[in-house]
Scaffold this active site. Sequence first.
Site, short mmCIF file in Angstrom:
data_model
loop_
_atom_site.label_atom_id
_atom_site.label_comp_id
_atom_site.label_asym_id
_atom_site.label_seq_id
_atom_site.Cartn_x
_atom_site.Cartn_y
_atom_site.Cartn_z
N ARG A 99 92.11 -25.70 -36.56
CA ARG A 99 92.14 -26.12 -35.08
C ARG A 99 91.34 -25.56 -34.02
NH1 ARG A 99 96.33 -30.35 -34.58
NH2 ARG A 99 95.73 -30.49 -32.53
N ASN A 139 96.53 -36.02 -17.83
CA ASN A 139 97.26 -36.83 -18.79
C ASN A 139 98.55 -37.50 -18.15
OD1 ASN A 139 97.94 -37.48 -21.70
ND2 ASN A 139 99.81 -36.15 -21.19
N THR A 140 98.86 -38.71 -18.78
CA THR A 140 100.19 -39.24 -18.37
C THR A 140 101.05 -39.19 -19.62
OG1 THR A 140 99.22 -41.53 -19.09
CG2 THR A 140 99.01 -40.85 -16.79
N HIS A 141 102.60 -38.90 -19.26
CA HIS A 141 103.17 -39.16 -20.40
C HIS A 141 104.31 -40.10 -20.27
CE1 HIS A 141 105.98 -37.47 -23.49
NE2 HIS A 141 106.91 -37.32 -22.57
N GLY A 160 100.16 -25.97 -23.69
CA GLY A 160 101.32 -26.59 -24.34
C GLY A 160 101.74 -28.11 -24.46
N LEU A 220 95.05 -30.13 -26.96
CA LEU A 220 93.79 -29.53 -26.70
C LEU A 220 93.89 -27.95 -26.83
CD1 LEU A 220 92.55 -31.79 -23.85
CD2 LEU A 220 92.14 -32.02 -26.29
N MET A 251 96.44 -37.94 -28.87
CA MET A 251 97.56 -37.65 -29.64
C MET A 251 97.46 -36.13 -30.20
SD MET A 251 99.71 -39.84 -28.70
CE MET A 251 101.19 -39.14 -29.56
N LYS A 252 96.58 -35.47 -29.62
CA LYS A 252 96.25 -34.21 -30.20
C LYS A 252 96.49 -33.10 -29.05
CE LYS A 252 94.96 -34.88 -34.32
NZ LYS A 252 95.39 -36.33 -34.43
#
Length: 200
Positions: free
Chosen positions: A65, A105-107, A141, A93, A90-91
């Site tokens: 990775r 990012n949005t979640h 995280g 960073l 979907m990884k």
Amino acid sequence: MSRIVVLVSGTGSLLQALLDAQGSGQLPAQVVAVGADRAGIAGLDRAETAGVPTFVAPVGDHPDRAAWDRALAAQVTAHRPDLVITAGFMKILGPATLATAPVLNTHPALLPAFPGAHGVRDALAYGVKVTGSTAHLVDEGMDTGPIIDQRVVPIAEDDTEDSLHERIKVLEREMLVEVAADLLVRGFTVDGRRVVLGPA
């Protein structure tokens, strides 16, 4: 004009919202490249239709990775972004990519509740009465970075994961465009876990 690199893993509906907002002038920035962790996805097709350069960085092409993170960072850096947006990427960073530019990012949940890949399903299973979407800066995280904005979606008694997720996506697209514009136009500072918009 500010430069944005968008990272995608799937259909690219969030990417499309950014491209549409760029075209209408709502987003005062240019999507200069779209990267993906796999080839053959609709998100890359959307980018190519819009004339945006693309690149693919599969994890499996690298020994570990950390090597993948360095390779991804090199491809992102080549486009000199002011902001990187993970739009359904979907990884997780690593430090090299996170050092290229601020990452947004949005979640599809109200963090810190229900992080991870199944935020909508997990909220339904837990029985909460409201959920929504969170815009946050990305750290190393899983959905743990400082929160910028949140939008709330009530949960109906007859909601399924699909029906709830569709309502969340509507707000998520709007919020992503607005937050990206705010970060780029107004600037921001991070004070502990608080993101403060405006010049330092």
